[in-house]
Enzyme design. Sequence first.
Site, PDB file in Angstrom:
ATOM      1  N   ARG A  78     -27.888 106.846   1.257  1.00 13.48           N
ATOM      2  CA  ARG A  78     -26.408 106.882   1.358  1.00 13.48           C
ATOM      3  C   ARG A  78     -25.882 108.326   1.364  1.00 13.48           C
ATOM      4  O   ARG A  78     -24.833 108.618   0.800  1.00 13.48           O
ATOM      5  CB  ARG A  78     -25.749 106.106   0.213  1.00 13.48           C
ATOM      6  CG  ARG A  78     -26.062 104.620   0.163  1.00 13.48           C
ATOM      7  CD  ARG A  78     -25.506 103.882   1.373  1.00 13.48           C
ATOM      8  NE  ARG A  78     -25.577 102.442   1.209  1.00 13.48           N
ATOM      9  CZ  ARG A  78     -26.652 101.695   1.449  1.00 13.48           C
ATOM     10  NH1 ARG A  78     -27.759 102.255   1.910  1.00 13.48           N
ATOM     11  NH2 ARG A  78     -26.617 100.391   1.276  1.00 13.48           N
ATOM     12  N   GLU A  97     -20.144 105.072  -4.410  1.00 10.18           N
ATOM     13  CA  GLU A  97     -20.642 105.171  -3.040  1.00 10.18           C
ATOM     14  C   GLU A  97     -19.462 105.243  -2.078  1.00 10.18           C
ATOM     15  O   GLU A  97     -19.531 105.885  -1.027  1.00 10.18           O
ATOM     16  CB  GLU A  97     -21.505 103.929  -2.766  1.00 10.18           C
ATOM     17  CG  GLU A  97     -22.441 104.041  -1.608  1.00 10.18           C
ATOM     18  CD  GLU A  97     -22.095 103.056  -0.529  1.00 10.18           C
ATOM     19  OE1 GLU A  97     -21.467 103.493   0.449  1.00 10.18           O
ATOM     20  OE2 GLU A  97     -22.448 101.879  -0.662  1.00 10.18           O
ATOM     21  N   SER A 114     -20.870  97.701  -1.357  1.00 12.64           N
ATOM     22  CA  SER A 114     -21.283  98.233  -2.660  1.00 12.64           C
ATOM     23  C   SER A 114     -20.345  99.365  -3.055  1.00 12.64           C
ATOM     24  O   SER A 114     -20.141 100.294  -2.276  1.00 12.64           O
ATOM     25  CB  SER A 114     -22.699  98.800  -2.594  1.00 12.64           C
ATOM     26  OG  SER A 114     -23.605  97.817  -2.194  1.00 12.64           O
TER      27      SER A 114
HETATM   28  N1  EPU Z   1     -28.560  91.992  -8.865  1.00  7.84           N
HETATM   29  C1  EPU Z   1     -28.165  91.356 -10.010  1.00  7.84           C
HETATM   30  N2  EPU Z   1     -26.850  91.044 -10.162  1.00  7.84           N
HETATM   31  C2  EPU Z   1     -25.923  91.350  -9.216  1.00  7.84           C
HETATM   32  C3  EPU Z   1     -26.324  92.016  -8.055  1.00  7.84           C
HETATM   33  C4  EPU Z   1     -27.663  92.329  -7.899  1.00  7.84           C
HETATM   34  O1  EPU Z   1     -28.976  91.042 -10.872  1.00  7.84           O
HETATM   35  O2  EPU Z   1     -24.758  91.020  -9.442  1.00  7.84           O
HETATM   36  C5  EPU Z   1     -29.989  92.268  -8.663  1.00  7.84           C
HETATM   37  C6  EPU Z   1     -30.556  91.300  -7.629  1.00  7.84           C
HETATM   38  O3  EPU Z   1     -30.989  90.128  -8.229  1.00  7.84           O
HETATM   39  C7  EPU Z   1     -31.701  92.073  -7.052  1.00  7.84           C
HETATM   40  C8  EPU Z   1     -31.215  93.512  -7.141  1.00  7.84           C
HETATM   41  O4  EPU Z   1     -30.166  93.530  -8.087  1.00  7.84           O
HETATM   42  O5  EPU Z   1     -32.856  91.926  -7.819  1.00  7.84           O
HETATM   43  C9  EPU Z   1     -30.757  94.061  -5.799  1.00  7.84           C
HETATM   44  O6  EPU Z   1     -29.678  93.280  -5.300  1.00  7.84           O
HETATM   45  P1  EPU Z   1     -29.347  93.161  -3.730  1.00  7.84           P
HETATM   46  O7  EPU Z   1     -30.554  92.784  -2.984  1.00  7.84           O
HETATM   47  O8  EPU Z   1     -28.146  92.305  -3.599  1.00  7.84           O
HETATM   48  O9  EPU Z   1     -29.041  94.628  -3.277  1.00  7.84           O
HETATM   49  P2  EPU Z   1     -28.258  95.842  -3.954  1.00  7.84           P
HETATM   50  O10 EPU Z   1     -29.258  96.833  -4.442  1.00  7.84           O
HETATM   51  O11 EPU Z   1     -27.260  95.352  -4.927  1.00  7.84           O
HETATM   52  C10 EPU Z   1     -28.245  97.291  -1.782  1.00  7.84           C
HETATM   53  C11 EPU Z   1     -27.254  97.994  -0.918  1.00  7.84           C
HETATM   54  C12 EPU Z   1     -26.488  97.019  -0.056  1.00  7.84           C
HETATM   55  C13 EPU Z   1     -27.481  96.289   0.830  1.00  7.84           C
HETATM   56  C14 EPU Z   1     -28.508  95.592  -0.064  1.00  7.84           C
HETATM   57  C15 EPU Z   1     -29.634  94.960   0.723  1.00  7.84           C
HETATM   58  C16 EPU Z   1     -26.639  99.984  -2.166  1.00  7.84           C
HETATM   59  C17 EPU Z   1     -25.583 100.702  -2.924  1.00  7.84           C
HETATM   60  N3  EPU Z   1     -26.341  98.774  -1.744  1.00  7.84           N
HETATM   61  O12 EPU Z   1     -27.511  96.460  -2.678  1.00  7.84           O
HETATM   62  O13 EPU Z   1     -25.624  97.767   0.784  1.00  7.84           O
HETATM   63  O14 EPU Z   1     -26.833  95.332   1.648  1.00  7.84           O
HETATM   64  O15 EPU Z   1     -29.130  96.549  -0.956  1.00  7.84           O
HETATM   65  O16 EPU Z   1     -30.464  95.931   1.256  1.00  7.84           O
HETATM   66  O17 EPU Z   1     -27.730 100.522  -1.971  1.00  7.84           O
HETATM   67  C18 EPU Z   1     -23.418  98.683   0.903  1.00  7.84           C
HETATM   68  O18 EPU Z   1     -23.934  99.800   0.864  1.00  7.84           O
HETATM   69  O19 EPU Z   1     -22.181  98.538   0.984  1.00  7.84           O
HETATM   70  C19 EPU Z   1     -24.266  97.497   0.811  1.00  7.84           C
HETATM   71  C20 EPU Z   1     -23.761  96.267   0.749  1.00  7.84           C
END
Ligand code: EPU
Length: 351
Positions: A176, A347, A250
Amino acid sequence: MNSILEHVSLKPYNTFGIDAHARYLAEFSTPDELAALLSWGSRSAPKAEGRQGTDVWPVLVLGGGSNILFTRDVDGLVLRNRIEGIDLIDEDEDYVYVQVGAGESWHGFVEHCLARDWAGVENLSLIPGSVGAAPMQNIGAYGVEIKDVFQELQAWSYADGRIYTFSLNDCAFGYRESVFKRQYRGEFVILTVTFRLPKKPVLHTEYGAIREELERMGVREPGIRDVSKAVIAIRRGRLPDPAEIGNAGSFFKNPTVPDEQFEALQAEFPEIVGYRNTGTDTTKIAAGWMIEQCGLKGYRHGDAGVHARQALVLVNYGGATGREIYELSEEIVVSVRQKFGVDLEREVNVF
Ligand code: EPU
C-alpha cells in the site's frame, strides 16, 4: 476552458459519501485541460479567497474518490481526473502492453481484460476507484498487487508542467505504498498507466478464500474469469458496497511488527492472525482481527461505524461527518494500542 463549478458538494465524488464542499470543482480529460485549469487556479485563487502571498491554495485531484476521507471543506480547486482510453500499444510472445487513461474505472479495466483473455488483474476484480489512483497505493487483494502487472506510468509535474515517465523501480512500490504517497506526495498527477499483462495466465489461487469459493462454484480447472467470479463473490460477502453504504475499503493497513514482538503477542493471544513477510524478520498482523478482539466489530457511534462483517472497514451509515469517522478511527487506534501495544496506520488519505 472546461466549466468550473463553485461551492459544490463532494458527496457524489467520494465513496465514503461525506458531504464536504469544494470552493471550485472542474474536470479534465487531457493534460492540456489540466494545465489550463491549474493556471486559472493560480491566477484566480488569491482574489477568490481574499488572500495574497504565501498561503498555499489547495488543488486536489480526485480519481474515483474511493480512498479519501474529507474531514473539512476544500477551500480551493478540486479536479476530477477523467482521462479515458484503454489501448493495446504493444505485444510480444508472452505479454500485451496496455495503456490506460487514469480516469478509467479500475473494475471497468478489469472487465475489459477478462473479455480479451488478458490475464493478471483478475484477483483485483471489483476494487473501487480509478486506474490512476491504483499505483498511488499499489492496490492489492488476494495475493496480487498492481506492481505485479505494472510496466510504467506517465505523470504531470506541478513543478514544471512537464510529463515524466515512471518505471516500476521509480515507483518504489511497497505494501500500500509508492513514491506518490511519500517523497512525491502532491507533486504529480498520474495521466496514464501502462500494464504488462501475460497472455498465458499464472493463476494466484493460493489464498484460502479463493480456493474455497472455487470449490463451492464446482470449478476444478479455473480460468481467469472463474477467479474473477470467486473474488467478486468473496468481496460481495465481506465488504460493503459503496453504492449502498459509504466506505473506503480497509481504513487501516495491516501493521508490520518484528518477529519477536509477534511471538510475544502469540504467547498471550494464541489465536492472533499474522503472515510472515518473506525475506525479512517481520510479520504482518491482521488488523481486522485485533479490532474485532477489542469488541469493536459492528460498533456504531451515530452514523459512523465499524463494518459488521469486516472490522478493518469503517462505514458511514448516511449522515456521518468526516470528523466523526476520523474520531471513530482514533478510538480504534487507542483500543488496539492498549490491548496489543501495536500502532495502526491509516491506509485511507485524510484531507
Ligand atoms: N479478520 C478478523 N476479523 C475481521 C476481519 C478480518 O478476524 O473483522 C481476520 C480474518 O479472519 C483473516 C484475516 O483477518 O484471518 C485477514 O482478513 P481478510 O482476508 O478479510 O483481509 P484483510 O487483511 O482484512 C486485506 C486488504 C484488503 C484485501 C484483503 C484480501 C489491507 C489493508 N487490506 O484485508 O484490501 O481485499 O486483504 O486480500 O491490506 C483495501 O485495501 O481497501 C482492501 C479491502
